[in-house]
Design an enzyme around this catalytic site. Sequence first.
Site, short mmCIF file in Angstrom:
data_model
loop_
_atom_site.label_atom_id
_atom_site.label_comp_id
_atom_site.label_asym_id
_atom_site.label_seq_id
_atom_site.Cartn_x
_atom_site.Cartn_y
_atom_site.Cartn_z
N ASP A 1 0.83 -1.20 0.00
CA ASP A 1 0.00 0.00 0.00
C ASP A 1 0.86 1.24 0.00
O ASP A 1 1.78 1.37 0.81
CB ASP A 1 -0.90 0.00 1.23
N TYR B 1 2.39 10.22 -0.25
CA TYR B 1 3.55 9.76 0.51
C TYR B 1 4.87 10.15 -0.15
O TYR B 1 5.92 10.11 0.48
CB TYR B 1 3.53 8.23 0.68
N LYS C 1 -3.18 5.86 -3.97
CA LYS C 1 -4.28 6.78 -3.67
C LYS C 1 -4.15 8.11 -4.42
O LYS C 1 -3.04 8.58 -4.66
CB LYS C 1 -4.34 7.06 -2.16
N HIS D 1 -7.92 9.49 -1.46
CA HIS D 1 -7.22 9.52 -0.19
C HIS D 1 -8.03 10.22 0.91
O HIS D 1 -8.07 9.74 2.05
CB HIS D 1 -5.86 10.21 -0.36
#
Length: 294
Positions: A46, A51, A76, A107
């Site tokens: 994931d 990120y 996401k 997200h």
Amino acid sequence: MPAKSHIELNTGANMPAVGLGTWKSKPGEVEHAVEHALRFGYRSIDTAAAYGNEAEVGKGLLESGVPRSEIFLTTKLDNPHHQRVADALEDSLKKLQTDYLDLWLMHWPAPMTAEYKADKSLDWLDTWRTMEKIYKAHPEKLKAIGVSNFSIKFLERLLEVAEVIPAVNQVELHPSCPQGELVEFCRSKGIAVTAYSPLGSDNSPLLTNEVVKKVAEKYNVHPANILISLQANRPNVNVLPKSVTNARIEANFKVVDLTEEDISELHGIDKTHHFRACHPDWTGWGSLGFPDCE
């Protein structure tokens, strides 16, 4: 009740019960973590555009040598990308060096500008409609779509208009944030739940909680294994422990079958110690209507 190896999504696909989360995994570390996890036996990874590590995750996927067809890959849509959904998907695919995603999540239901300010000219429902269109038009690129950080209030609004029921809602779950009502609501609507921050985030007090320690001693495992196993034992829920350390990645993969008494005791922690590790007060959006973890 016994832990499971997979959960079945409303698409018919099987998603591994335990996957590797990569939130806060630093550049230079996450590539190795993904590679090691896959070689050890993980089959679910994931990540997220937010990120900033999709490219490294993609390298780890390739360097693991595990066939792409054996990996369940999730990423996401970032908050500033609600106005460029199709392009954002292509960006993620390119960085991850893959032709398709097993799961693509919105997200947050919070469209934002590039400066992370609320963009109230956009409605996240329109974003979902665009995701639906891409999903229907390009099944070779998207195997499933879903959401993340959606409370019941947001899910109810979505389900009023959705043509595609989200396959997954990824939310924070741990003994101090069990969100039982939300998990049950998702189950009743055919939406699987993915638990992030199952340990309660870094340096969590849950790791030294007396109830958690007692259950861990019963099964002769680390308290982290109990916290991860708690989610793997819940119906319709899978879990994403995070680490960049080989030994911890391997240890986190071990789940144990908990009894109903164990589960009840662990969920009782929330009555006296409740907190949320990820509860951002987005500029202009407030807390998105999330209640405290009761």
